[in-house]
Design a protein around this motif. Structure first.
Motif, PDB file in Angstrom:
ATOM      1  N   LEU A 149       1.024   4.205  -2.754  1.00 52.12           N
ATOM      2  CA  LEU A 149       0.798   5.591  -2.380  1.00 52.12           C
ATOM      3  C   LEU A 149       1.975   6.368  -2.987  1.00 52.12           C
ATOM      4  O   LEU A 149       1.555   7.718  -3.047  1.00 52.12           O
ATOM      5  N   GLY A 202       0.854  -1.320   0.087  1.00 51.39           N
ATOM      6  CA  GLY A 202      -0.182  -0.141   0.061  1.00 51.39           C
ATOM      7  C   GLY A 202       0.785   1.321  -0.160  1.00 51.39           C
ATOM      8  O   GLY A 202       0.656   2.193  -0.656  1.00 51.39           O
ATOM      9  N   TRP A 252      -4.388   2.959  -0.655  1.00 56.66           N
ATOM     10  CA  TRP A 252      -5.214   2.529   0.726  1.00 56.66           C
ATOM     11  C   TRP A 252      -6.126   1.160   0.732  1.00 56.66           C
ATOM     12  O   TRP A 252      -6.328   0.702   1.760  1.00 56.66           O
ATOM     13  N   ALA A 271     -10.769   4.669  -2.715  1.00 56.27           N
ATOM     14  CA  ALA A 271      -9.711   5.052  -1.821  1.00 56.27           C
ATOM     15  C   ALA A 271      -8.460   5.063  -2.727  1.00 56.27           C
ATOM     16  O   ALA A 271      -7.527   5.626  -2.458  1.00 56.27           O
TER      17      ALA A 271
END
Length: 411
Positions: free
Chosen positions: A95, A91, A168, A164
């Motif tokens: 990101l 994740g 996320w 998201a």
């Protein structure tokens, strides 16, 4: 009889295993979408998925040894925490906006290793928190939960990525493993101490327990064949549905019918009282020949959908029944090792089906491998009826083992 879900110990186990199963169901779909977004390459996706599958297969027997030697609760907690870290790492990489294929592949391999150690722990955990009289209902409840998470997982993965973003989605998925570990941390499980011996001796002992029971190894052969032919159908079924049965919507209906069938079968298993449960459950698995045959001959779409629902209901029925008998008849000190060999044979058969199905379809047509798969699963599952141990009533023979005295209180 008090339902296991009314017992605090099983409530904790049920919630923990359900969250872990939900994480497992979200991972493949989320990983596929994330890798394709990041690389646009199907080959890259195959590499990442292989990195998760190969260590899982190789390390399953070792996971069984560790779960038997140590407290299976501790092993399950550690596995959940490692999978949490792997998902959060992926994740964070996503990101950051510049994920590398190598880092995702390594994290997936780490998750696969953790999964190999987690999978053999479920049966010992159920046996350690639920008395023998309630295990069938406990296994049925866990089976129903797995059916629901299997249905909801891909949809949840898509929703998380849409709402998201991929990064996320993986962070939240990692959080589900963390919560699972926290729930298991307050659980009390009775266990049987295991004498420490060399690793190879432990592996041989587990395999000896499998080999010495004709009902067990013969059923494992049938279950492995079932998984192999299921991979054939998953590989060839979508193309047949699109080309000959009416389109993509038919394949979606087939999958939905299977999900509903799994749930119904699990619920029915919780109420079943069978004198020869392994025989009945194995014969039920032979119904998988029906959808394979109907796909092979391009039968009307509604017959394919209904038959697949029935076949998956048989699978949903078998799983709790099988787990309950195994927990009753396998000595507690080798239960995780025996379970690990069960998983190993089942999972190893699936890549074989994935690999051979398209080759056979290209050489002849999808009809040939689907028809051969139908014959194979019918012969393998019906053939177990010829094995004396399969026909033996549960607890009626020398293979039945009494439960060991609890080492620690459950509640």
């Amino acid at each position: 009889m008090t339902h296991p879900l009314r017992l605090r110990a099983f409530q904790l186990l049920f919630l923990g295993r359900t969250l872990s199963a939900l994480g497992d169901a979200v991972v493949p779909a989320a990983l596929a979408l994330a890798v394709l977004r990041a690389t646009g390459s199907s080959s890259a996706l195959a590499l990442v998925l292989g990195c998760a599958m190969v260590p899982r297969l190789l390390l399953l027997p070792l996971g069984g040894v560790l779960a038997d030697r140590l407290d299976p609760r501790i092993v399950a907690i550690g596995s959940d925490l490692v999978r949490c870290a792997a998902q959060v790492f992926i994740g964070v990489e996503l990101l950051g906006g510049d994920p590398t294929l190598l880092s995702i592949a390594v994290a997936s391999a780490v998750g696969g290793v953790a999964s190999a150690f987690a999978m053999p722990t479920t049966s010992p955990l159920v046996a350690g928190v639920v008395d023998a009289s309630g295990r069938q209902r406990a296994n049925a409840a866990l089976g129903a939960a797995r059916s629901v998470t299997g249905l909801a997982g891909p949809a949840l993965a898509g929703a998380l990525i849409w709402a998201a973003g991929p990064g996320w989605a993986f962070v939240l998925d990692g959080a589900s493993f963390a919560v699972s570990a926290a729930l298991l941390a307050v659980l009390r499980v009775r266990r049987t101490p295991v004498r420490r011996r060399p690793l190879l001796a432990d592996l041989r002992e587990g395999w000896s327990e499998v080999r010495s029971r004709d009902w067990y190894w013969s059923s494992l052969v049938a279950h492995a064949v079932w998984n192999g032919v299921a991979a054939v159908l998953v590989t060839l079924g979508p193309a047949v549905a699109i080309d000959r049965l009416g389109g993509e919507g038919v394949w979606v209906l087939v999958l939905e019918a299977g999900a509903v069938g799994l749930l119904v079968g699990s619920l029915l298993a919780g109420r079943a009282r069978l004198r020869r449960p392994i025989l009945v459950a194995n014969l039920g698995l032979a119904t998988y020949a029906l959808p394979l045959t109907l796909f092979a001959v391009a039968a009307p779409a509604w017959t394919v959908v209904v038959s697949y629902g029935v076949a998956l209901a048989a699978l949903g029925f078998l799983n709790p029944i099988w787990q309950t008998v195994v927990q009753a008849e396998i000595p507690p000190h080798v239960l995780a090792r025996v379970t690990s060999y069960d998983w190993l044979l089942s999972l190893a058969a699936m890549p074989l089906g994935y690999a051979l199905a398209p080759l056979a379809a290209d050489a002849w047509s999808p009809t040939v491998p689907l028809a051969l798969a139908a014959v194979a699963v019918a012969v393998a599952c019906l053939g177990t009826a010829a094995v004396p141990g399969v026909r033996r009533p549960v607890g009626a023979g020398p293979e039945a083992a009494p439960e060991a005295a609890p080492v620690a209180a459950v509640r």
